[in-house]
Write a protein that holds these residues in place. Structure first.
Motif, PDB file in Angstrom:
ATOM      1  N   LEU A   1       0.926  -1.280   0.053  1.00 39.08           N
ATOM      2  CA  LEU A   1      -0.041  -0.075   0.026  1.00 39.08           C
ATOM      3  C   LEU A   1       0.795   1.362   0.117  1.00 39.08           C
ATOM      4  O   LEU A   1       0.661   2.139  -0.821  1.00 39.08           O
ATOM      5  CB  LEU A   1      -1.105   0.048   1.150  1.00 39.08           C
ATOM      6  CG  LEU A   1      -2.047  -1.045   1.204  1.00 39.08           C
ATOM      7  CD1 LEU A   1      -2.798  -1.232   2.547  1.00 39.08           C
ATOM      8  CD2 LEU A   1      -3.200  -0.553   0.016  1.00 39.08           C
ATOM      9  N   ALA A   2       1.950   1.197   0.836  1.00 35.84           N
ATOM     10  CA  ALA A   2       2.716   2.302   0.915  1.00 35.84           C
ATOM     11  C   ALA A   2       3.596   2.585  -0.410  1.00 35.84           C
ATOM     12  O   ALA A   2       3.829   3.717  -0.785  1.00 35.84           O
ATOM     13  CB  ALA A   2       3.749   2.291   2.157  1.00 35.84           C
ATOM     14  N   LYS A   3       4.057   1.663  -0.843  1.00 33.25           N
ATOM     15  CA  LYS A   3       5.022   1.630  -2.254  1.00 33.25           C
ATOM     16  C   LYS A   3       4.080   2.001  -3.188  1.00 33.25           C
ATOM     17  O   LYS A   3       4.747   2.751  -4.293  1.00 33.25           O
ATOM     18  CB  LYS A   3       5.474   0.152  -2.356  1.00 33.25           C
ATOM     19  CG  LYS A   3       6.718   0.314  -3.537  1.00 33.25           C
ATOM     20  CD  LYS A   3       7.054  -1.314  -3.679  1.00 33.25           C
ATOM     21  CE  LYS A   3       8.125  -1.315  -4.869  1.00 33.25           C
ATOM     22  NZ  LYS A   3       8.651  -2.558  -4.929  1.00 33.25           N
ATOM     23  N   SER A   4       2.561   1.560  -3.355  1.00 32.57           N
ATOM     24  CA  SER A   4       2.065   2.010  -4.371  1.00 32.57           C
ATOM     25  C   SER A   4       2.005   3.676  -4.943  1.00 32.57           C
ATOM     26  O   SER A   4       1.589   3.904  -6.080  1.00 32.57           O
ATOM     27  CB  SER A   4       0.612   1.686  -4.279  1.00 32.57           C
ATOM     28  OG  SER A   4      -0.201   2.402  -3.168  1.00 32.57           O
TER      29      SER A   4
ATOM     30  N   MET B   1      -7.467  -2.060   6.872  1.00 31.91           N
ATOM     31  CA  MET B   1      -6.301  -1.683   6.412  1.00 31.91           C
ATOM     32  C   MET B   1      -6.204  -0.494   5.353  1.00 31.91           C
ATOM     33  O   MET B   1      -5.817   0.414   5.342  1.00 31.91           O
ATOM     34  CB  MET B   1      -5.183  -2.668   6.162  1.00 31.91           C
ATOM     35  CG  MET B   1      -3.722  -2.236   5.769  1.00 31.91           C
ATOM     36  SD  MET B   1      -2.588  -3.944   5.363  1.00 31.91           S
ATOM     37  CE  MET B   1      -2.826  -4.558   7.091  1.00 31.91           C
ATOM     38  N   VAL B   2      -7.174  -0.778   4.280  1.00 35.58           N
ATOM     39  CA  VAL B   2      -7.516   0.034   3.178  1.00 35.58           C
ATOM     40  C   VAL B   2      -8.074   1.350   3.563  1.00 35.58           C
ATOM     41  O   VAL B   2      -7.656   2.455   3.324  1.00 35.58           O
ATOM     42  CB  VAL B   2      -8.211  -0.639   2.108  1.00 35.58           C
ATOM     43  CG1 VAL B   2      -8.876   0.283   1.055  1.00 35.58           C
ATOM     44  CG2 VAL B   2      -7.508  -1.666   1.204  1.00 35.58           C
TER      45      VAL B   2
ATOM     46  N   LEU C   1      -6.530   5.111   3.513  1.00 34.27           N
ATOM     47  CA  LEU C   1      -7.220   6.169   2.861  1.00 34.27           C
ATOM     48  C   LEU C   1      -7.332   7.472   3.468  1.00 34.27           C
ATOM     49  O   LEU C   1      -7.636   8.411   2.961  1.00 34.27           O
ATOM     50  CB  LEU C   1      -8.692   5.817   2.197  1.00 34.27           C
ATOM     51  CG  LEU C   1      -8.492   4.578   0.978  1.00 34.27           C
ATOM     52  CD1 LEU C   1      -9.857   4.241   0.666  1.00 34.27           C
ATOM     53  CD2 LEU C   1      -7.736   5.404  -0.161  1.00 34.27           C
ATOM     54  N   ARG C   2      -7.560   7.455   5.065  1.00 35.12           N
ATOM     55  CA  ARG C   2      -7.659   8.579   5.720  1.00 35.12           C
ATOM     56  C   ARG C   2      -6.499   9.410   6.108  1.00 35.12           C
ATOM     57  O   ARG C   2      -6.576  10.504   6.501  1.00 35.12           O
ATOM     58  CB  ARG C   2      -8.139   7.907   7.243  1.00 35.12           C
ATOM     59  CG  ARG C   2      -9.505   7.280   7.150  1.00 35.12           C
ATOM     60  CD  ARG C   2     -10.119   7.142   8.566  1.00 35.12           C
ATOM     61  NE  ARG C   2     -11.465   6.440   8.788  1.00 35.12           N
ATOM     62  CZ  ARG C   2     -11.713   5.200   8.831  1.00 35.12           C
ATOM     63  NH1 ARG C   2     -10.791   4.324   8.609  1.00 35.12           N
ATOM     64  NH2 ARG C   2     -12.808   4.838   8.723  1.00 35.12           N
ATOM     65  N   ALA C   3      -5.564   8.520   5.796  1.00 33.87           N
ATOM     66  CA  ALA C   3      -4.115   9.590   5.961  1.00 33.87           C
ATOM     67  C   ALA C   3      -3.743  10.669   5.095  1.00 33.87           C
ATOM     68  O   ALA C   3      -4.158  10.509   3.732  1.00 33.87           O
ATOM     69  CB  ALA C   3      -2.807   8.614   5.614  1.00 33.87           C
ATOM     70  N   PRO C   4      -3.781  12.072   5.818  1.00 36.20           N
ATOM     71  CA  PRO C   4      -3.786  13.061   4.521  1.00 36.20           C
ATOM     72  C   PRO C   4      -2.760  13.198   3.696  1.00 36.20           C
ATOM     73  O   PRO C   4      -2.935  13.581   2.677  1.00 36.20           O
ATOM     74  CB  PRO C   4      -3.594  14.342   5.801  1.00 36.20           C
ATOM     75  CG  PRO C   4      -3.978  13.667   7.298  1.00 36.20           C
ATOM     76  CD  PRO C   4      -3.761  12.218   7.134  1.00 36.20           C
ATOM     77  N   ASP C   5      -1.554  12.563   4.177  1.00 39.96           N
ATOM     78  CA  ASP C   5      -0.457  12.518   2.939  1.00 39.96           C
ATOM     79  C   ASP C   5      -0.735  11.543   1.631  1.00 39.96           C
ATOM     80  O   ASP C   5      -0.617  11.620   0.609  1.00 39.96           O
ATOM     81  CB  ASP C   5       0.911  12.193   3.535  1.00 39.96           C
ATOM     82  CG  ASP C   5       0.840  10.734   4.239  1.00 39.96           C
ATOM     83  OD1 ASP C   5      -0.258  10.408   4.565  1.00 39.96           O
ATOM     84  OD2 ASP C   5       1.734  10.138   4.102  1.00 39.96           O
TER      85      ASP C   5
ATOM     86  N   ALA D   1     -14.051   7.564   2.197  1.00 44.62           N
ATOM     87  CA  ALA D   1     -14.484   8.157   0.962  1.00 44.62           C
ATOM     88  C   ALA D   1     -13.334   7.870  -0.166  1.00 44.62           C
ATOM     89  O   ALA D   1     -12.653   8.768  -0.685  1.00 44.62           O
ATOM     90  CB  ALA D   1     -14.352   9.725   1.223  1.00 44.62           C
ATOM     91  N   PRO D   2     -13.418   6.645  -0.636  1.00 42.49           N
ATOM     92  CA  PRO D   2     -12.739   6.234  -1.755  1.00 42.49           C
ATOM     93  C   PRO D   2     -13.139   7.203  -3.040  1.00 42.49           C
ATOM     94  O   PRO D   2     -14.484   7.743  -3.051  1.00 42.49           O
ATOM     95  CB  PRO D   2     -12.883   4.945  -2.117  1.00 42.49           C
ATOM     96  CG  PRO D   2     -14.142   4.452  -1.408  1.00 42.49           C
ATOM     97  CD  PRO D   2     -14.118   5.536  -0.393  1.00 42.49           C
ATOM     98  N   ASP D   3     -12.398   7.341  -4.230  1.00 43.10           N
ATOM     99  CA  ASP D   3     -12.952   7.992  -5.335  1.00 43.10           C
ATOM    100  C   ASP D   3     -13.866   7.082  -6.061  1.00 43.10           C
ATOM    101  O   ASP D   3     -14.854   7.654  -6.755  1.00 43.10           O
ATOM    102  CB  ASP D   3     -11.852   8.584  -6.241  1.00 43.10           C
ATOM    103  CG  ASP D   3     -10.944   9.457  -5.685  1.00 43.10           C
ATOM    104  OD1 ASP D   3     -11.537  10.420  -4.941  1.00 43.10           O
ATOM    105  OD2 ASP D   3      -9.669   9.298  -5.906  1.00 43.10           O
ATOM    106  N   GLY D   4     -13.668   5.895  -6.115  1.00 42.72           N
ATOM    107  CA  GLY D   4     -14.579   4.882  -6.664  1.00 42.72           C
ATOM    108  C   GLY D   4     -14.690   3.517  -6.185  1.00 42.72           C
ATOM    109  O   GLY D   4     -13.667   3.173  -5.454  1.00 42.72           O
ATOM    110  N   ILE D   5     -15.536   2.875  -6.596  1.00 38.82           N
ATOM    111  CA  ILE D   5     -15.596   1.302  -6.200  1.00 38.82           C
ATOM    112  C   ILE D   5     -15.744   0.540  -7.741  1.00 38.82           C
ATOM    113  O   ILE D   5     -16.303   0.828  -8.554  1.00 38.82           O
ATOM    114  CB  ILE D   5     -16.982   1.125  -5.465  1.00 38.82           C
ATOM    115  CG1 ILE D   5     -16.811   1.841  -4.198  1.00 38.82           C
ATOM    116  CG2 ILE D   5     -17.173  -0.608  -5.182  1.00 38.82           C
ATOM    117  CD1 ILE D   5     -16.034   1.450  -3.248  1.00 38.82           C
TER     118      ILE D   5
END
Length: 298
Positions: A15-18, A45-46, A50-54, A85-89
Motif C-alpha cells: 500500500l505504501a509503495k503504491s 487496512m485500506v 485512505l484516511r491518511a492526509p498525505d 471516501a474512496p474516489d470509486g468502487i
C-alpha cells in the motif's frame, strides 16, 4: 486514467509503495488477492490508509475492488471503506446493469451516512467475468452517472466457460475473449464511460505488454489495468499521445478552423469530421496526461 494498478489491500508495504510507482489510479483489492481469513483485515487496512492526509494529497485516483454481490463480504467491504471516501468502487463479476444500479443505491445511502457529497463515488464494473453479463451488455448503457469507467476481464470468464486458455500459442486472445473485449469497448463508448483494457498477466513479458497496449490504443481503449508496478511506465507511455500524434492533431484542428465546410485537406489527404473528432480526442488525452492524475479525481 492511463494506468490503474491493482494493490493487495492487506499489505502495508505494498500500500505504501503504491503511491510512488507513477500509476494514475490505484485499485486497492479486497477480492481475488485476499484470502477469506484476511478479508476483514484488508478492508480495515485500506480504510485506514485512505484516511491518511498525505495519502489523499497524492495525485492519484483511489479505487477499491470490493467482493462480488454473490458473496457474504461485499456489504462489510462497502461500509468500511466508504467511511474513508474512496474516489470509486470497482464491482467484480457484474451480471448486468442492474448490479450497477444496486451498487449506486448502496453508495448513495453510505454517502448520506458518512456526510459525503451525493454521487461523488464512481463505479467501475468488470462486466465480462460471467457469461450472462455478455448477453446483457446493453443494460449498462445509461444505467448510472456514477459509471464513469468500464472494463473487462478474461480469467474468471475462462474458468466459467471451462476454457483451457484464453490465449492461443502465439499469446493472442482466442475468439470468446476477443468478443468480450470488443463488447466492453462498444458498451463503454455507448455509455460515455472510459474504456479500460484488462490486465496482461505475464508481468515479465514487457514486449508482449507493449504490443497489447499498442493494440488497445489502436482500437480505442484509453487505459489499461496493471498487476505489477513494473507495468505502469509501459502503460503510461503507450496511452500518452506522442509528439507526432499531437502535431497531427494540432494540424487537423487548425485546418478545420479555416474552413466552413465539413471537409478539409492536409498534405493531400482529405479529412472530414471523424478526423477532427479523433484529433480533439488526442489533444484532450495529451492535456490530461500533462496535467496529471489529480485532475481526473472527482
Amino acid at each position: 486514467m492511463r494506468s490503474l494498478l491493482f494493490v493487495p489491500g492487506d499489505s502495508e508495504r505494498k500500500l505504501a509503495k503504491s503511491l510512488g510507482v507513477g500509476a494514475d489510479a490505484l485499485i486497492f483489492d479486497l477480492e481475488d488477492s485476499i484470502g477469506p481469513d484476511r478479508k476483514s483485515i484488508a478492508r480495515t487496512m485500506v480504510a485506514e490508509f485512505l484516511r491518511a492526509p498525505d495519502v489523499r494529497a497524492a495525485p492519484v485516483v483511489f479505487w477499491v475492488r470490493i467482493n462480488a454481490f454473490d458473496t457474504a463480504h461485499w456489504e462489510d467491504d462497502l461500509t468500511t471503506v466508504m467511511a474513508a471516501a474512496p474516489d470509486g468502487i470497482m464491482l467484480p463479476k457484474s451480471t448486468s446493469g442492474d448490479d450497477v444500479a444496486s451498487l449506486s443505491v448502496a453508495l448513495g445511502k453510505l454517502e448520506t451516512r458518512f456526510g459525503l457529497k451525493h454521487g461523488q463515488t464512481q463505479i467501475l464494473p468488470i462486466a465480462t467475468e460471467v457469461p450472462i453479463s455478455l448477453l446483457r451488455m446493453e443494460t449498462y448503457v445509461g444505467i448510472s452517472p456514477r459509471m464513469t469507467v468500464f472494463s473487462w476481464g478474461c480469467e474468471d470468464l475462462s474458468a466459467e466457460l471451462g476454457a483451457m486458455s484464453s490465449r492461443d500459442p502465439a499469446g493472442r486472445l482466442t475468439s470468446p475473449f476477443r468478443l468480450a473485449r470488443d463488447l466492453c469497448l462498444m458498451t463503454a463508448v455507448a455509455s460515455g464511460a472510459q474504456p479500460v483494457d484488462t490486465v496482461f498477466v505475464n508481468f515479465r513479458d514487457n514486449s508482449g505488454l507493449e504490443t497489447e497496449c499498442d493494440e488497445a490504443v489502436r482500437d480505442g481503449f484509453t487505459g489499461k489495468v496493471a498487476i505489477h508496478p513494473s507495468q505502469v511506465p509501459i502503460i503510461n507511455a503507450a496511452f500518452t499521445p506522442d509528439e507526432d500524434q499531437i502535431a497531427w492533431a494540432h494540424h487537423v484542428t487548425a485546418v478545420f478552423q479555416d474552413t466552413t465546410t465539413g471537409v478539409a485537406s492536409l498534405h493531400g489527404e482529405m479529412l472530414d469530421r471523424p478526423h477532427l473528432k479523433r484529433a480533439q480526442t488526442i489533444l484532450a488525452r495529451a492535456d490530461a496526461a500533462a496535467r496529471g492524475a489529480d485532475t481526473l479525481s472527482p
